[in-house]
Design a protein around this motif. Structure first.
Motif, PDB file in Angstrom:
ATOM      1  N   UNK A 113      21.617  -1.912  -2.242  1.00 16.55           N
ATOM      2  CA  UNK A 113      22.513  -3.061  -2.507  1.00 16.55           C
ATOM      3  C   UNK A 113      22.188  -3.713  -3.848  1.00 16.55           C
ATOM      4  N   UNK A 148       4.419   4.052  16.137  1.00 16.93           N
ATOM      5  CA  UNK A 148       4.421   3.281  14.886  1.00 16.93           C
ATOM      6  C   UNK A 148       5.558   3.755  13.985  1.00 16.93           C
ATOM      7  N   UNK A 179      13.607   1.094  11.536  1.00 19.14           N
ATOM      8  CA  UNK A 179      14.543   0.052  11.083  1.00 19.14           C
ATOM      9  C   UNK A 179      13.983  -0.681   9.862  1.00 19.14           C
ATOM     10  N   UNK A 180      12.651  -0.832   9.833  1.00 10.35           N
ATOM     11  CA  UNK A 180      11.998  -1.530   8.727  1.00 10.35           C
ATOM     12  C   UNK A 180      12.172  -0.723   7.441  1.00 10.35           C
ATOM     13  N   UNK A 181      11.862   0.565   7.536  1.00  7.81           N
ATOM     14  CA  UNK A 181      11.983   1.415   6.338  1.00  7.81           C
ATOM     15  C   UNK A 181      13.446   1.513   5.895  1.00  7.81           C
ATOM     16  N   UNK A 182      14.348   1.671   6.864  1.00  3.98           N
ATOM     17  CA  UNK A 182      15.780   1.739   6.537  1.00  3.98           C
ATOM     18  C   UNK A 182      16.261   0.441   5.884  1.00  3.98           C
ATOM     19  N   UNK A 183      15.792  -0.679   6.420  1.00  2.00           N
ATOM     20  CA  UNK A 183      16.203  -1.984   5.889  1.00  2.00           C
ATOM     21  C   UNK A 183      15.809  -2.131   4.426  1.00  2.00           C
ATOM     22  N   UNK A 184      14.587  -1.716   4.113  1.00  2.00           N
ATOM     23  CA  UNK A 184      14.122  -1.839   2.719  1.00  2.00           C
ATOM     24  C   UNK A 184      14.927  -0.922   1.793  1.00  2.00           C
ATOM     25  N   UNK A 243      18.005   0.116   2.294  1.00  2.00           N
ATOM     26  CA  UNK A 243      19.375  -0.414   2.184  1.00  2.00           C
ATOM     27  C   UNK A 243      19.410  -1.568   1.186  1.00  2.00           C
ATOM     28  N   UNK A 244      18.368  -2.422   1.247  1.00  2.00           N
ATOM     29  CA  UNK A 244      18.345  -3.550   0.318  1.00  2.00           C
ATOM     30  C   UNK A 244      18.237  -3.055  -1.128  1.00  2.00           C
ATOM     31  N   UNK A 269       5.321  12.973   1.249  1.00  2.00           N
ATOM     32  CA  UNK A 269       4.560  12.296   2.299  1.00  2.00           C
ATOM     33  C   UNK A 269       5.339  12.336   3.617  1.00  2.00           C
ATOM     34  N   UNK A 309       9.087   1.718  13.457  1.00  2.00           N
ATOM     35  CA  UNK A 309       9.189   1.222  12.084  1.00  2.00           C
ATOM     36  C   UNK A 309      10.400   1.736  11.333  1.00  2.00           C
ATOM     37  N   UNK A 362      24.605  -4.106  -7.023  1.00  2.00           N
ATOM     38  CA  UNK A 362      24.953  -5.426  -7.585  1.00  2.00           C
ATOM     39  C   UNK A 362      24.631  -5.471  -9.078  1.00  2.00           C
TER      40      UNK A 362
END
Lengths: 330, 256
Positions: A321, A304, A310-315, A317-318, A109, A308, A325
């Motif tokens: 993590x 868009x 930072x939003x996709x990168x943030x998800x 990265x989480x 995609x 967006x 963990x």
């Protein structure tokens, strides 16, 4: 009809004698109406053409959110607002199924999005026209979704399994879209003089661009023969356009609206309407990127995507993590 | 007789407050259609907006019924001016970047869900019935917002900074939702609505847990920005209404 001018191999279809044994076996399956599934062997040209066609279709659904989304905040009643949101949401959902169908052919995609944003992949010319009044939302549902259904109904029989199945689902929703569009037009035409004028003006502006959705005329459509032999395009552009005009002209009459074509007339001998010639210069200009809203549509999609990031990168990265963990805890 | 009129007024206010929060937030969220960071979010935000419009129809429909002057939900949505709107200031705040939109949604959902749970046992059957339907949707909205706030708070440095910025900007507006005025007090006494102080305490505990997991710090002591519930709005609302009510105002009496 969102895939409008899909490049195929550019060659005439091979005759059975020219085909390799694999190609011959493949063509025999297609001819016998057996669906082709993702893991099966297929000619490279078939795969590439389908990626282009499904990709174009998916991109059209995504860009198609914009002209209608433009009126969500201004819809005149709570019901109209809800219906419009539901409709635009369906378009996004269609985009999602279609990207998934294309992914079965070996493209991601993100790659397809990249192709759209770089201008390499196309989307339907119709979404490069502006929605100026509320009546445009009615006209889009009635005409644009009407034209889309015309194309998509036949694509339910497409030889590629995942695409054909996506179409079955999409068609059900599209017929609801067309009805809501026609319903808006009926309300306007039963309304006051200003509303009727609004409806006629919308028909005047959307009629020809809707006919252009079916692509170039058959005599100029160099890629159709191969696509038809592969059954990824069961009917020709002109056949579909004729069917659309035949279906739509009586609907306009019922509304009391006049189709902006002086030549349009019932032809008893051919049991169909005669209609005027499309302004092909306009068609090719819009396809080339010089339509009334091409720049704005692409700018909105790029914004868009870029905004967006930072939003996709943030998800992502989480998720990393969380995985780390979990592994540390085990 | 005087008592009957007063009773109606408080109920009417409650229905407007609930309905206007849903309507104005739906109006904001709906504007994202086609512009979200990823296709799944376009779909999810449209879902939230749709649920909120559905709730608006029920609340404002009830408000019109309580008022008894023959105004429909559409009349109330499209033909009132800003001073007559009763939504909290939070929901009218601009979309900003996606972090602002998400944080606004989360702060609203954090209140909305327990409020609806409380309203399910309202002494007024009509209110209880609407709350019963809306509570399931609000629960899902809160789950979704919570999940995203945690993931983005505890994501990259940038996503954390954006979520923290949004929290700093929007937290001062959150307090208004659970801040009781005389109308809320009356409704609580009559068992029509829950005690807002209790809801507020529960919301606060919940936010503390979620923000800790999201590694975010709320400005807990910030002054509460309020007034919307009583019709004293921010300058934002006028523009929202100018856009939303345009057709109804431009073509008076037309049917759509």
């Amino acid at each position: 009809m969102y895939a409008q001018m899909v490049k195929s191999t550019g060659e005439r279809p091979k005759t059975l004698d020219e085909m390799s044994p694999e190609e011959r076996a493949f063509q025999a399956r297609v001819d016998a109406d057996i669906k082709i599934e993702p893991k099966e062997w297929m000619p490279e040209g078939y795969r590439k053409t389908l990626i282009r066609q499904i990709g174009q279709h998916a991109h059209s659904e995504i860009v198609g959110q914009l002209p209608e989304g433009n009126w969500i905040t201004r819809a005149p009643t709570l019901d109209r607002k809800a219906i419009l949101i539901a409709k635009v949401q369906d378009e996004a959902g269609h985009g999602l199924y279609l990207y998934c169908a294309a992914e079965t052919l070996g493209i991601s995609r993100d790659e397809m999005t990249e192709q759209l944003l770089s201008g390499k992949a196309k989307y339907s010319s119709i979404f490069n026209y502006p929605t100026l009044t509320w009546a445009d939302i009615g006209a889009i549902g009635w005409l644009v979704d009407g034209a889309a259904i015309m194309n998509q109904v036949q694509l339910q029989k497409c030889s590629y399994g995942p695409y054909s199945r996506a179409m079955v689902r999409i068609c059900k929703e599209e017929s609801f879209h067309q009805r809501q569009g026609y319903d808006i037009m009926m309300k306007l035409c039963a309304g006051n003089a200003e509303q009727k004028e609004m409806a006629q003006d919308a028909l005047n502006r959307w009629w020809w661009p809707s006919l252009m959705m079916f692509g170039p005329s058959d005599k100029d459509s160099v890629h159709s023969a191969q696509s038809m032999a592969w059954k990824i395009k069961p009917m020709s552009n002109d056949e579909l356009r004729q069917k659309f005009v035949d279906q739509t002209a009586p609907q306009a009459e019922y509304l009391g609206l006049k189709i902006p074509d002086p030549v349009l007339k019932w032809n008893e001998a051919k049991k169909g309407y005669d209609f005027g010639e499309i302004d092909w210069n306009e068609f090719y200009e819009v396809l080339k990127g010089d339509g009334p809203c091409n720049k704005e549509r692409m700018a909105a999609r790029r914004k868009a995507w870029t905004d967006g990031q930072w939003f996709r990168d943030g998800l992502m990265a989480h998720a990393r993590k969380k995985r780390a963990r979990k592994m540390a805890a085990e | 007789m005087t008592t009957a009129v007063k009773t109606d007024a408080a109920l009417f206010e409650l229905a407007l407050r609930m309905g206007d929060n849903a309507l104005i937030l739906a109006q904001r969220v709906g504007a994202w259609c086609g512009h979200a960071p990823i296709l799944e979010e376009d779909i999810a935000l449209a879902n939230v907006a749709l649920d909120l419009i559905g709730q608006t129809k029920m609340w404002l429909g009830l408000a019109g019924e309580i008022e008894g002057k023959g105004r429909s939900a559409d009349d109330l949505a499209f033909l009132r001016d800003a001073r007559a709107f009763r939504n909290s200031l939070l929901v009218e705040q601009p979309n900003g970047d996606f972090a602002m939109t998400l944080m606004r949604q989360f702060l609203f959902d954090a209140f909305h869900h327990p409020m609806l749970v409380g309203l399910k046992s309202s002494a007024d059957a009509r209110i209880a019935e609407i709350a019963e339907k809306a509570e399931k949707e609000a629960r899902y909205h809160r789950e979704r917002s919570e999940d995203l706030v945690i993931r983005l708070g505890d994501g990259t440095e940038e996503s954390r900074a954006r979520m923290q910025g949004a929290l700093d900007a929007l937290y001062p507006f959150a307090g208004e939702l659970a801040l009781a005025d005389a109308i809320d007090a009356e409704l609580a006494t009559r068992k029509i609505a829950p005690d807002l102080a209790a809801i507020g305490a529960r919301v606060c505990d919940y936010l503390k847990t979620v923000f800790a997991e999201a590694t975010l710090n709320a400005p807990w002591d910030a002054a509460v920005r309020k007034g919307g519930k009583q019709g004293a709005h921010s300058e934002e609302l006028g523009y929202i209404l100018a856009e939303m009510q345009w057709l109804q105002r431009a073509y008076p009496g037309a049917k759509w």
